[in-house]
Design a protein around this motif. Structure first.
Motif, PDB file in Angstrom:
ATOM      1  N   ASP A  85      29.758 -44.412 -11.652  1.00 33.72           N
ATOM      2  CA  ASP A  85      30.020 -44.362 -10.215  1.00 33.72           C
ATOM      3  C   ASP A  85      29.981 -45.721  -9.532  1.00 33.72           C
ATOM      4  OD1 ASP A  85      30.421 -41.647 -10.224  1.00 33.72           O
ATOM      5  OD2 ASP A  85      28.334 -41.187  -9.767  1.00 33.72           O
ATOM      6  N   VAL A  88      34.597 -47.085  -9.114  1.00 29.77           N
ATOM      7  CA  VAL A  88      35.655 -46.093  -9.203  1.00 29.77           C
ATOM      8  C   VAL A  88      36.856 -46.689  -8.464  1.00 29.77           C
ATOM      9  CG1 VAL A  88      36.381 -43.741  -8.670  1.00 29.77           C
ATOM     10  CG2 VAL A  88      33.986 -44.199  -9.250  1.00 29.77           C
ATOM     11  N   ARG A  93      40.365 -42.050  -7.729  1.00 30.86           N
ATOM     12  CA  ARG A  93      39.546 -41.244  -6.819  1.00 30.86           C
ATOM     13  C   ARG A  93      39.976 -39.792  -6.853  1.00 30.86           C
ATOM     14  NH1 ARG A  93      36.181 -44.580  -3.138  1.00 30.86           N
ATOM     15  NH2 ARG A  93      35.948 -46.273  -4.590  1.00 30.86           N
ATOM     16  N   ASP A 141      33.625 -40.342  -3.015  1.00 29.70           N
ATOM     17  CA  ASP A 141      33.198 -41.716  -3.297  1.00 29.70           C
ATOM     18  C   ASP A 141      32.841 -41.904  -4.760  1.00 29.70           C
ATOM     19  OD1 ASP A 141      33.465 -42.416  -0.638  1.00 29.70           O
ATOM     20  OD2 ASP A 141      31.371 -41.990  -0.168  1.00 29.70           O
ATOM     21  N   LYS A 142      32.347 -40.868  -5.366  1.00 25.30           N
ATOM     22  CA  LYS A 142      31.886 -40.948  -6.745  1.00 25.30           C
ATOM     23  C   LYS A 142      32.915 -40.310  -7.661  1.00 25.30           C
ATOM     24  CE  LYS A 142      27.074 -41.155  -5.516  1.00 25.30           C
ATOM     25  NZ  LYS A 142      26.875 -42.543  -5.508  1.00 25.30           N
ATOM     26  N   GLY A 143      32.938 -40.796  -8.893  1.00 25.10           N
ATOM     27  CA  GLY A 143      33.840 -40.227  -9.878  1.00 25.10           C
ATOM     28  C   GLY A 143      33.262 -38.943 -10.456  1.00 25.10           C
TER      29      GLY A 143
END
Length: 170
Positions: A85, A88, A93, A141-143
């Motif tokens: 994370d 990314v 995204r 925002d995070k993978g």
């Protein structure tokens, strides 16, 4: 006065040398040497192809790894495995949409405009959703890639990194 300057410059040179040695040692790690064949076996058996693609094998949902060895350093590859994370890229995204009827869909964003959102879902289906039919639209925002930290040994991570470094594309 000249001797004082020599002493100061000499002390500065010694400090710089000590600092350089300390920094070099700090950059050294006890990371084991990897084995590409073991790394390939781990990639093939660990579910990586559920999201990633190498050559003509695997999913198109996550980043294509066919030439990752020419695009990433070993340090960045290791970081991507241990703390995915932290970096990314925008083209990787995912989005989560909630339709007006309450359905939730997560997928890789392919395109969007004022009227619609296009994505690829985990079944690799290309889907278009009209914005007028959406209650919520969020770029994540995070993978979705899980960290291997605590799941794989340092040796296994080194093996995977060595394998990925060998992937230079065609």
């Amino acid at each position: 006065m000249m001797n004082l300057r020599r002493t100061v410059w000499g002390a500065a040179a010694i400090c710089a040398s000590i600092l350089a040695v300390a920094l070099a040692k700090a950059g050294q790690t006890d990371t084991p040497e990897g084995d590409a064949s073991r790394g390939k076996a781990l990639v093939e058996s660990s579910g990586c192809f559920d999201c990633h693609r190498i050559g003509d094998r695997g999913s198109r949902l996550g980043p294509n790894l066919s030439d990752i060895g020419s695009r990433r350093t070993p340090v960045r590859l290791q970081q991507a495995l241990v703390a995915p994370d932290e970096e990314v890229l925008p083209e990787n995204r995912f989005v989560r949409i909630v339709t007006k009827d309450g359905g939730t869909i997560t997928g890789k964003l392919l395109n969007q405009d004022a009227i619609s959102v296009q994505l690829i879902n985990p079944r690799e289906e290309l889907k278009t959703y009209l914005r007028a039919n959406l209650r919520e639209y969020t770029i994540l925002d995070k993978g979705l890639m899980p960290s291997v930290q605590g799941k794989l040994t340092d040796q296994q991570v080194a093996d995977i990194v060595t394998y990925l470094r060998s992937l230079k594309g065609t």
